[in-house]
Scaffold this active site. Structure first.
Site, PDB file in Angstrom:
ATOM      1  CD  GLN A 164      -1.141   0.085   3.727  1.00  0.00           C
ATOM      2  OE1 GLN A 164      -1.568  -1.012   4.072  1.00  0.00           O
ATOM      3  NE2 GLN A 164      -1.476   1.200   4.366  1.00  0.00           N
ATOM      4  CB  CYS A 170      -4.732  -1.118   5.424  1.00  0.00           C
ATOM      5  SG  CYS A 170      -5.752  -0.221   6.637  1.00  0.00           S
ATOM      6  CG  HIS A 306      -3.177  -2.678   9.332  1.00  0.00           C
ATOM      7  ND1 HIS A 306      -3.056  -1.841   8.241  1.00  0.00           N
ATOM      8  CD2 HIS A 306      -2.394  -3.758   9.028  1.00  0.00           C
ATOM      9  CE1 HIS A 306      -2.247  -2.379   7.347  1.00  0.00           C
ATOM     10  NE2 HIS A 306      -1.847  -3.545   7.799  1.00  0.00           N
ATOM     11  CG  ASN A 326       0.470  -6.266   6.675  1.00  0.00           C
ATOM     12  OD1 ASN A 326      -0.402  -5.456   6.371  1.00  0.00           O
ATOM     13  ND2 ASN A 326       1.342  -6.025   7.636  1.00  0.00           N
TER      14      ASN A 326
END
Length: 364
Positions: A164, A170, A306, A326
């Site tokens: 990102q 996110c 997140h 992630n």
């Protein structure tokens, strides 16, 4: 000699120093490119050795600084982070920390740049236009019928790890990972989809690089006719104007989304056994910033900040975990992933992982 010239001299000398064999850089654990496990106090106190390590790190991550003064300031931050990593690695055994691309950021700088979830209150969780409300399709699945381990990467339902960058998007990456997963499960085609379209176009409740919610993004995709591919609508790491691209471009559709019952780990595992799931966690801790490998059970709260994607679960050395994808690139964690402990004894789970999970639905 001016301060800039003095720094240039120090860095030039450091650049030609050779690493002492095995003393300054010890790769004691996997997935930790610059692990400092094995450093002695003398090594940590050697200014020249630390400068050399810093220069190698700068080269690896292609860092560029506007001035020598800025480079010196970042070196001081780097040293402080290095000390923290070393101290934690001496105390914990289930996971470990390492130097990654965030090593020249203070913790406050990291938190301000790389998160981006803006959670709603739990009372308003089911207000999405195409949510199934309190319905949970996997509610009737018996826990005993679940496989002991699931990894959607091995089943071909997970695209490469993305990054990102310095944009609080996110939520868009979490959404896309879950949609890519269910699309592959239903159609057999793994297609990389556009986070940028969500940043630009999913503005009802979401705020681009300043944060958002996965459920709102699911609602946008279901209501807009689908999400374009990454190739057709590439990522810019900034907000842009919404471009619907017309009807000729390839899109991936979903029917809607459903929320996993909050604070229910077994419900999350039931859903995860059937498809990748969007989840929210608290990822602002310093341990999380430098996570490099192992089953993470470090300190964190449950203040969600997140958005990530759960893509499997399993057990390692008696420790149950959830596999989390992630969006900080493949150099962070275990090639972009983290294994997070499950069975924490708290209803909300480690780092709040059980609090706000949801998944897209797709008709045949």
């Amino acid at each position: 000699m001016t301060s800039s010239a003095h720094l240039m001299s120090k860095l030039s000398v450091a650049a030609i120093l050779l690493l002492c064999a095995g003393a300054c850089l010890v790769e004691a654990r996997p997935h930790s490119d610059f692990s400092i496990v094995g450093y002695s106090p003398e090594d940590l106190g050697s200014h020249d050795r630390l400068i050399k390590l810093f220069e190698e790190w700068v080269a690896k991550y292609r860092k560029a600084y506007a001035s020598f003064e800025e480079k010196l300031r970042r070196f001081e931050v780097f040293k402080d982070n290095l000390k923290h990593i070393d101290e934690i690695n001496k105390k914990v055994s289930s996971y470990w920390l390492g130097l990654n691309e965030f090593a020249d950021l203070t913790h406050d700088e990291f938190k301000a740049t790389y998160l981006g979830l803006r959670p709603r209150s739990s009372s308003s969780r089911d207000d999405g236009a195409v949510s199934s409300g309190s319905y949970f399709r996997y509610d009737g699945v018996m826990t005993d019928d679940l496989p002991e381990a699931v990894d959607w990467r091995k089943k071909g339902a997970v695209t490469e790890v993305k990054n990102q960058g310095q944009c609080g998007s996110c939520w868009a990456f979490s959404t896309v990972a879950a949609v890519e997963g269910i699309n592959q499960i239903v159609t057999g085609n793994l297609t990389s989809l556009s986070e940028q379209e969500l940043i630009d176009c999913s503005t009802d409740g979401n705020n681009g690089c300043n944060g958002g919610i996965m459920d709102y993004a699911f609602s946008y995709i279901a209501g807009s006719g689908g999400l374009h591919t990454e190739e057709a609508y590439p990522y810019l790491m900034e907000e842009g104007d919404c471009d619907q691209k017309g009807g000729s471009e390839q899109v991936v559709t979903i029917s809607g989304y459903e929320d996993v019952p909050a604070n229910d780990e077994q419900a999350l595992i039931k859903a995860l056994a059937h498809q990748p799931v969007s989840i929210a966690i608290e990822a602002s801790g310093r341990h999380f910033q430098f996570y490099s490998g192992g089953v993470f059970d470090g300190p964190c709260g449950a203040e969600l900040d997140h958005g990530v994607a759960a893509v499997g679960y399993g057990t390692s050395k008696g420790q149950d975990y959830i596999i989390v994808k992630n969006s900080w690139g493949s150099h962070w964690g275990e090639k972009g992933y983290i294994r997070m402990k499950r069975g924490s004894g708290k209803p909300e789970g480690l780092c709040g992982i059980n609090k706000m999970a949801s998944y897209p639905t797709k008709d045949q």
